[in-house]
Scaffold this active site. Structure first.
Site, PDB file in Angstrom:
ATOM      1  N   HIS A  40       0.879  -1.173   0.000  1.00  6.93           N
ATOM      2  CA  HIS A  40       0.000   0.000   0.000  1.00  6.93           C
ATOM      3  C   HIS A  40       0.913   1.219   0.000  1.00  6.93           C
ATOM      4  O   HIS A  40       1.583   1.501   1.004  1.00  6.93           O
ATOM      5  CB  HIS A  40      -0.890  -0.066   1.244  1.00  6.93           C
ATOM      6  CG  HIS A  40      -2.110   0.785   1.166  1.00  6.93           C
ATOM      7  ND1 HIS A  40      -3.092   0.605   0.212  1.00  6.93           N
ATOM      8  CD2 HIS A  40      -2.528   1.833   1.928  1.00  6.93           C
ATOM      9  CE1 HIS A  40      -4.053   1.491   0.389  1.00  6.93           C
ATOM     10  NE2 HIS A  40      -3.735   2.246   1.417  1.00  6.93           N
TER      11      HIS A  40
ATOM     12  N   LYS B  23     -10.169   6.348  -3.462  1.00  4.72           N
ATOM     13  CA  LYS B  23      -9.209   7.377  -3.052  1.00  4.72           C
ATOM     14  C   LYS B  23      -7.859   6.963  -3.616  1.00  4.72           C
ATOM     15  O   LYS B  23      -7.484   5.786  -3.509  1.00  4.72           O
ATOM     16  CB  LYS B  23      -9.202   7.412  -1.526  1.00  4.72           C
ATOM     17  CG  LYS B  23      -8.156   8.274  -0.891  1.00  4.72           C
ATOM     18  CD  LYS B  23      -8.624   8.653   0.509  1.00  4.72           C
ATOM     19  CE  LYS B  23      -7.541   8.482   1.537  1.00  4.72           C
ATOM     20  NZ  LYS B  23      -7.957   8.931   2.873  1.00  4.72           N
TER      21      LYS B  23
ATOM     22  N   LYS C 112      -3.742   7.582  -3.637  1.00  3.11           N
ATOM     23  CA  LYS C 112      -2.679   8.157  -2.824  1.00  3.11           C
ATOM     24  C   LYS C 112      -1.655   8.784  -3.755  1.00  3.11           C
ATOM     25  O   LYS C 112      -1.054   8.074  -4.590  1.00  3.11           O
ATOM     26  CB  LYS C 112      -2.027   7.047  -1.993  1.00  3.11           C
ATOM     27  CG  LYS C 112      -2.923   6.562  -0.878  1.00  3.11           C
ATOM     28  CD  LYS C 112      -3.039   7.639   0.182  1.00  3.11           C
ATOM     29  CE  LYS C 112      -3.745   7.138   1.422  1.00  3.11           C
ATOM     30  NZ  LYS C 112      -3.837   8.178   2.451  1.00  3.11           N
TER      31      LYS C 112
ATOM     32  N   ASP D 213      -5.558  11.725  -1.958  1.00  2.00           N
ATOM     33  CA  ASP D 213      -4.991  12.089  -0.660  1.00  2.00           C
ATOM     34  C   ASP D 213      -3.501  12.327  -0.860  1.00  2.00           C
ATOM     35  O   ASP D 213      -2.767  11.434  -1.293  1.00  2.00           O
ATOM     36  CB  ASP D 213      -5.222  10.945   0.346  1.00  2.00           C
ATOM     37  CG  ASP D 213      -4.847  11.352   1.765  1.00  2.00           C
ATOM     38  OD1 ASP D 213      -4.344  12.476   1.955  1.00  2.00           O
ATOM     39  OD2 ASP D 213      -5.065  10.539   2.681  1.00  2.00           O
TER      40      ASP D 213
ATOM     41  N   GLU E  29      -7.579  15.601  -0.441  1.00  2.00           N
ATOM     42  CA  GLU E  29      -7.377  15.467   1.002  1.00  2.00           C
ATOM     43  C   GLU E  29      -5.979  15.930   1.387  1.00  2.00           C
ATOM     44  O   GLU E  29      -4.983  15.518   0.766  1.00  2.00           O
ATOM     45  CB  GLU E  29      -7.592  13.989   1.369  1.00  2.00           C
ATOM     46  CG  GLU E  29      -7.416  13.677   2.837  1.00  2.00           C
ATOM     47  CD  GLU E  29      -7.838  12.234   3.146  1.00  2.00           C
ATOM     48  OE1 GLU E  29      -8.530  11.593   2.317  1.00  2.00           O
ATOM     49  OE2 GLU E  29      -7.464  11.749   4.225  1.00  2.00           O
TER      50      GLU E  29
ATOM     51  N   ASP F 165      -7.383  16.382   7.023  1.00  2.00           N
ATOM     52  CA  ASP F 165      -7.162  15.100   7.688  1.00  2.00           C
ATOM     53  C   ASP F 165      -6.111  15.286   8.789  1.00  2.00           C
ATOM     54  O   ASP F 165      -6.461  15.469   9.953  1.00  2.00           O
ATOM     55  CB  ASP F 165      -6.734  14.036   6.670  1.00  2.00           C
ATOM     56  CG  ASP F 165      -6.409  12.694   7.334  1.00  2.00           C
ATOM     57  OD1 ASP F 165      -6.643  12.558   8.546  1.00  2.00           O
ATOM     58  OD2 ASP F 165      -5.898  11.781   6.658  1.00  2.00           O
TER      59      ASP F 165
ATOM     60  N   LYS G  40     -11.662  11.021  12.254  1.00  3.68           N
ATOM     61  CA  LYS G  40     -10.898   9.828  12.630  1.00  3.68           C
ATOM     62  C   LYS G  40     -10.928   9.690  14.144  1.00  3.68           C
ATOM     63  O   LYS G  40     -10.567  10.633  14.851  1.00  3.68           O
ATOM     64  CB  LYS G  40      -9.457   9.929  12.133  1.00  3.68           C
ATOM     65  CG  LYS G  40      -9.341   9.874  10.617  1.00  3.68           C
ATOM     66  CD  LYS G  40      -7.904   9.779  10.164  1.00  3.68           C
ATOM     67  CE  LYS G  40      -7.826   9.525   8.669  1.00  3.68           C
ATOM     68  NZ  LYS G  40      -6.446   9.443   8.179  1.00  3.68           N
TER      69      LYS G  40
ATOM     70  N   GLU H 207     -14.428   5.577   4.585  1.00  2.13           N
ATOM     71  CA  GLU H 207     -13.380   4.737   3.975  1.00  2.13           C
ATOM     72  C   GLU H 207     -13.013   3.628   4.961  1.00  2.13           C
ATOM     73  O   GLU H 207     -11.831   3.330   5.166  1.00  2.13           O
ATOM     74  CB  GLU H 207     -12.166   5.587   3.603  1.00  2.13           C
ATOM     75  CG  GLU H 207     -11.581   6.357   4.776  1.00  2.13           C
ATOM     76  CD  GLU H 207     -10.380   7.212   4.424  1.00  2.13           C
ATOM     77  OE1 GLU H 207     -10.121   7.454   3.242  1.00  2.13           O
ATOM     78  OE2 GLU H 207      -9.694   7.644   5.381  1.00  2.13           O
TER      79      GLU H 207
END
Ligand code: MUC
Ligand code: MG
Length: 385
Positions: free
Chosen positions: A20, A166, A168, A197, A223, A248, A272, A326
Site C-alpha cells: 500500500h 481514493k 494516494k 490524498d 485530502e 485530515d 478519525k 473509507e
C-alpha cells in the site's frame, strides 16, 4: 460500579494483501495495538490503537501506544468506576496529555463494556444515538501502478464492493500524479467518485497547481494537500480552488476543528477516532463541522476490525455524512481477527447491532498474529488474574 480486574494489551502484525503505497511510507503489513479490558464481573471490552507506517504518519507508534496504555493509563483506570466512561476518560485526560491513539483505544474498550452491560450497541451511547445501519465505504487504490489501480477499481465495481476510490498521490511530480489520476477518472467514468490524498506532501505552490489540474480531470476531492499545521495556507487553497479540500492530518480533536472551521480552511472533515482522541471527541469534531457547513467523511487510520467497527458506531450516529466513509482497513489485511467477518456488501459496511461493539476476537488468529506470542504482556498488577 465496575472495577477493572484485568488489562491485556498486545500488538498484532497482519500482512496486507498488496503493498500500500502512500506519500510517506509503503505498507506491507499493519500493526495494531489491541486492548482487552475485563471488569470484576467478567465483562470484557475491546479497543484498538493503530497508526500507519510506524512514526511516519503521526506522533504515536504501535510501541508507544502500548506503553502509554500499560504504564500510564491502566493505573488510572484502576482508580475509577469504569462503568462511567465519560468520567473515567476525563480522569485519564488529567493524568495523560496527548496520546490520542492510546486514549481512543482505551475509550473504545470502556464503551464496548458499557454497551454490553446495558445491552445496547456502542452507537446508542454516542451523541443522539444511531441514525443508520450501514455506511458507504471507499477503497484506496494505492498499488503504485496506474494499470493495476484501474484493474483493481474495475474489480471492486464488478463485485459491488466499492464505488468511491481514493488515490494516494504526492510522491511523484505533480504533473505525473495528475496524469495518473486523470487516467483512472477516465477509465472509471461516472461509475465511481475519484478522490485523492496527498498526505501533506505538497507545498502551497504545488497544491495550487495540482488542485486546479485535478479539478479539470474530474477529481472530486483533495485530502490534506499541504502541511496540516499550515491553516492559513489551507484557507487560501480552500477558498480559491474549485475542488473541495478535505482536512485530515490537520484535525486533532475539537479545538483544531474549531480553528479550521473558523479560518474557512476546509470544505470537508475526515473524521478519525484515533486522531480526534476517541469516539466522544470525534462526535464533537463532527458537530463543529456540521454547524460550520463543512461536509463530513468517515476516515480511517487503516485500523483492523476493532478500530473499524468502533469508527462505524460513531459514523452511524451522524445524520449528515455527505462524503461516505473509507472503513475498508480490514479488507486490506490478509486475515480478519474476528470470529465473524465484518459485513461488507453492496458498496457498504453493516454496523453491528449486538451489544457493545458487536464483535468478538478469534482467539486462534490472535494467538497466531500476536507479536509477543511467546511472552504475553498482562498488566503487571493484574497478571495471572
Ligand atoms: C489517510 O491519510 O487518510 C486512509 C486510507 C488510506 O489508504 O490511508 C489512510 C490514511
Ligand atoms: Mg488522509
Amino acid at each position: 460500579m465496575a472495577v477493572l480486574s484485568r488489562a491485556d494489551t498486545f500488538i498484532v502484525d497482519v500482512p496486507t494483501i498488496r503493498p500500500h503505497v502512500l506519500a510517506m511510507a509503503t505498507m506491507h503489513g499493519q500493526s495494531m495495538v489491541i486492548v482487552r479490558l475485563t471488569d470484576a464481573d467478567g465483562v470484557e471490552g475491546l479497543g484498538e490503537g493503530t497508526t500507519i507506517g510506524g512514526l511516519s504518519y503521526g506522533e504515536e507508534s504501535p510501541e508507544s501506544i502500548k506503553s502509554a496504555i500499560d504504564t500510564y493509563i491502566v493505573p488510572v483506570l484502576e482508580t475509577c468506576d469504569i462503568a462511567q466512561v465519560g468520567a473515567t476518560m476525563a480522569k485519564v485526560a488529567k493524568c495523560v496529555r496527548g496520546n490520542h491513539f492510546a486514549k481512543c483505544a482505551v475509550e473504545t474498550a470502556l464503551l464496548d463494556m458499557a454497551g454490553k452491560r446495558l445491552g445496547v450497541p456502542v452507537s446508542e451511547l454516542i451523541g443522539g444515538g444511531r441514525v443508520r445501519d450501514s455506511l458507504p465505504v471507499a477503497w484506496t487504490l494505492a498499488s503504485g501502478d496506474t494499470a493495476r489501480d484501474i484493474a483493481e477499481g474495475e474489480a471492486m465495481l464488478e463485485a459491488r464492493r466499492h464505488r468511491i476510490f481514493k488515490l494516494k498521490i504526492g510522491k511523484r511530480d505533480v504533473r505525473d500524479d495528475v496524469a495518473h489520476v486523470g487516467a483512472i477518472c477516465k477509465a472509471l467514468g461516472d461509475r465511481a467518485s475519484v478522490r485523492v490524498d496527498v498526505n501533506q506532501n505538497w507545498t502551497e505552490a504545488q497544491a495550487k497547481l495540482g488542485m486546479a489540474m485535478l479539478a479539470d480531470v474530474g477529481c472530486d476531492l483533495v485530502e490534506q494537500p499541504i502541511a496540516g499545521d499550515d491553516v492559513a495556507a489551507m484557507a487560501r487553497l480552500s477558498t480559491t480552488q474549485a475542488v473541495p479540500l478535505m482536512a485530515d492530518e490537520a484535525l486533532h480533536g475539537p479545538r483544531s476543528a474549531l480553528r479550521i472551521a473558523a479560518a474557512n480552511a476546509a470544505g470537508v472533515f475526515a473524521l478519525k477516532i484515533a486522531q480526534s482522541g476517541g469516539l466522544f471527541a470525534t462526535a464533537e469534531v463532527a458537530a463543529i463541522g456540521a454547524a460550520a457547513g463543512i461536509g463530513l467523511y468517515g476516515g480511517t487510520m487503516l485500523e483492523g476490525s476493532v478500530g473499524t467497527i468502533a469508527s462505524a458506531h460513531v459514523f452511524a450516529t451522524l445524520p449528515e455524512l455527505a462524503w461516505g466513509t473509507e472503513l475498508f482497513g480490514p479488507l486490506l489485511q490478509t486475515e480478519e481477527i474476528l470470529t465473524e467477518p465484518l459485513g461488507y456488501a453492496d458498496f457498504s459496511l453493516a454496523v453491528p447491532t449486538g451489544p457493545g461493539l458487536g464483535i468478538a476476537l478469534d482467539e486462534d488468529k490472535v494467538a497466531f498474529f500476536r507479536r509477543d506470542r511467546s511472552a504475553p504482556t498482562l498488566h503487571p498488577v493484574n497478571a495471572g488474574a
